[in-house]
Design a protein around this motif. Structure first.
Motif, short mmCIF file in Angstrom:
data_model
loop_
_atom_site.label_atom_id
_atom_site.label_comp_id
_atom_site.label_asym_id
_atom_site.label_seq_id
_atom_site.Cartn_x
_atom_site.Cartn_y
_atom_site.Cartn_z
N HIS A 282 34.08 43.25 33.96
CA HIS A 282 35.69 42.62 33.39
C HIS A 282 35.88 44.19 32.24
O HIS A 282 37.26 44.61 32.98
CB HIS A 282 36.19 41.76 32.44
CG HIS A 282 37.04 41.81 31.64
ND1 HIS A 282 38.18 40.61 31.85
CD2 HIS A 282 37.81 42.03 30.38
CE1 HIS A 282 39.09 41.04 31.25
NE2 HIS A 282 39.30 41.96 30.35
N THR A 283 35.54 44.62 31.73
CA THR A 283 35.67 45.42 31.12
C THR A 283 36.04 46.88 32.29
O THR A 283 37.25 47.63 31.43
CB THR A 283 34.71 46.03 29.72
OG1 THR A 283 34.76 45.27 29.46
CG2 THR A 283 35.30 47.42 29.13
N ASP A 285 36.00 46.53 35.53
CA ASP A 285 37.60 46.47 36.31
C ASP A 285 39.07 46.97 35.38
O ASP A 285 40.00 47.10 36.38
CB ASP A 285 37.35 44.96 36.39
CG ASP A 285 36.51 44.91 37.66
OD1 ASP A 285 35.79 45.08 37.90
OD2 ASP A 285 35.90 43.41 37.42
N LEU A 286 39.18 46.34 34.86
CA LEU A 286 40.56 46.97 33.65
C LEU A 286 40.75 47.65 33.16
O LEU A 286 41.04 48.35 33.58
CB LEU A 286 40.74 46.16 32.08
CG LEU A 286 40.86 46.45 31.19
CD1 LEU A 286 42.99 45.70 32.11
CD2 LEU A 286 41.21 45.85 30.04
N ARG A 290 43.47 50.24 35.24
CA ARG A 290 44.41 50.91 34.20
C ARG A 290 44.83 52.57 34.79
O ARG A 290 46.08 52.77 35.37
CB ARG A 290 43.74 51.12 33.40
CG ARG A 290 45.11 51.84 32.02
CD ARG A 290 44.16 52.21 30.78
NE ARG A 290 44.29 50.94 29.98
CZ ARG A 290 43.45 49.94 29.57
NH1 ARG A 290 42.26 51.08 29.56
NH2 ARG A 290 42.99 49.26 28.66
N LYS A 308 40.14 35.36 35.36
CA LYS A 308 39.93 36.42 34.68
C LYS A 308 41.83 37.70 34.52
O LYS A 308 41.58 38.69 34.30
CB LYS A 308 38.88 37.23 35.44
CG LYS A 308 38.58 38.70 35.23
CD LYS A 308 37.30 39.21 36.46
CE LYS A 308 37.68 40.87 36.64
NZ LYS A 308 36.85 40.85 37.94
N ILE A 312 43.79 40.48 32.53
CA ILE A 312 43.90 41.77 32.89
C ILE A 312 45.32 41.76 32.98
O ILE A 312 45.94 43.29 33.11
CB ILE A 312 43.06 42.23 34.23
CG1 ILE A 312 41.16 41.84 33.52
CG2 ILE A 312 43.45 43.40 34.80
CD1 ILE A 312 40.49 42.42 34.82
N GLN A 315 47.18 42.05 29.72
CA GLN A 315 46.47 43.12 28.87
C GLN A 315 47.26 44.16 29.36
O GLN A 315 48.26 45.01 28.52
CB GLN A 315 44.97 43.59 29.33
CG GLN A 315 44.80 44.93 27.90
CD GLN A 315 43.50 44.99 27.74
OE1 GLN A 315 42.74 43.52 28.12
NE2 GLN A 315 43.20 45.44 27.12
#
Length: 370
Positions: A282-283, A285-286, A290, A308, A312, A315
């Motif tokens: 996840h981290t 991918d975010l 971005r 998920k 994202i 955020q």
């Protein structure tokens, strides 16, 4: 254009071998290939590339062999709804016009132009090849004459008459950015001040998807293999040496071992770039989404469950990224074919990329759910 065809085409002069280069110049109705598709036919019947297969291709091959025998270029109209096609089970039903370009092994000028064109393509530039595909009988020696427009206003070859070459320059400015070949008919004053009717086929650089794969895990391996079969260029990025190496990805154009953030700082993209975010968590991918969300790209896809993805997107919106831009992300990634294995998921991703690249008719519902 298939690499095997290009390699054979460029070796003709060294092999002292004539050939006929068939190019689909225009189509009407349903046809198996679009304008720009090519097939190289040799005197012994060998064929490189395809204009669609089946009896239609066989018919054009016969015409190409005839052109080789008489050592002359020609246009040919293929009706794919005729009785012969029906008898072979073809169901296209459309019409193709092809230009059969006789390439003499001794024609150094044509070979020089083609070399310049393909060299420019290999440098990932945007050359424009122009060929005379039809001309009045009194100037028939110019049939098949070609030139190529290169970056920085450079050129290779000419069209045999200053007036024709100058008109081609005018159209070149319009067609350089085109994605499909353009066939135009025009009349121009020749050196003898007579009006000559001719056709010019403009073929912009053959652009292919540049697939940037962020994450070198299990899905990336079959994705790179499948993409290479289609002739697409791939770059794989991962920060783990065991996952980012050429032994793992022998078919990739480039494999980069670096942190995603560091690599994406200097990323240059365009309308041929397809970004696939399939990192290990996840981290990452975010972080990747971005960094690429405001980059020009034909496609940005991110793997993940709807939950998920929703997290994202929320955020990034809170960080001030446009919700309209975020809606353009393809996520969950891939066409919904019920894929489960890494190979099936890779297939669904590549199918979605082809669909976007070719303007296909598969439209999935917006998957980023509020």
């Amino acid at each position: 254009m298939e690499s095997e065809l290009i390699n054979k085409l460029l070796s003709l002069g060294e092999a002292d071998e004539d050939a006929a280069l068939v190019t689909v110049s225009q189509t009407m109705g349903s046809t198996p290939r679009n304008p720009g598709a090519k097939m190289l036919v040799l005197k012994d019947g060998q064929v490189y590339g395809t204009i669609g297969g089946g009896c239609g291709e066989a018919e054009v091959k016969r015409e190409a062999l005839g052109a080789l025998n008489i050592k002359a270029s020609k246009k040919y109209h293929l009706d794919m709804a005729n009785d012969v096609a029906a008898g072979e089970g073809m169901i296209c039903g459309g019409k193709m016009e092809v230009f059969i370009d006789f390439l003499s092994c001794g024609d150094n000028e044509s070979r020089r132009v083609l070399l310049a064109y393909f060299a420019s393509l290999q440098r990932k530039e945007n050359p424009l090849l122009v060929t005379i595909t039809s001309i009045d009988e009194e100037k028939k020696e110019l049939l098949g004459r070609k030139m190529v427009f290169l970056p920085a206003n450079n050129e290779a070859g000419d069209l045999g008459a200053a007036e024709i070459t100058e008109q081609a320059r005018i159209f070149a400015g319009q067609f350089r950015a085109a994605r499909e070949p353009k066939l135009i008919t025009l009349s121009t004053a020749t050196i003898q001040k007579k009006i000559i009717k001719l056709e010019l086929l403009f073929e912009p650089g053959i652009r292919t998807p540049q697939i940037l794969i962020l994450g070198g895990g299990h899905i990336a391996r079959p994705l790179v293999k499948m993409a290479s079969i289609l002739g697409y260029n791939t770059t794989v990025v991962d920060d783990r040496p065991t996952f980012a190496n050429t032994a793992r990805f022998p078919e990739a154009g480039q494999v980069i071992c670096d942190s995603f953030g560091n690599f994406l700082k200097s990323l240059e993209t365009g309308d041929e770039t397809f970004i696939v975010i399939i990192t290990r968590g996840h981290t990452h991918d975010l972080e990747c989404l971005r960094d690429v969300i405001n980059q020009p790209a034909a496609y940005i896809g991110m793997i993940g469950s709807r939950r998920k993805v929703r997290g994202i997107i929320t955020q990034l919106e809170e960080e001030g990224i446009s919700s309209e831009r975020l809606k353009e992300v393809y996520s969950p990634i891939g066409l919904d074919i019920g894929a489960e294995t890494p190979e099936e998921i890779a297939l669904s991703i590549l199918a979605e990329i082809v669909n976007v690249w070719r303007g296909g008719k598969f439209f999935k519902e917006q998957s980023i759910v509020k």
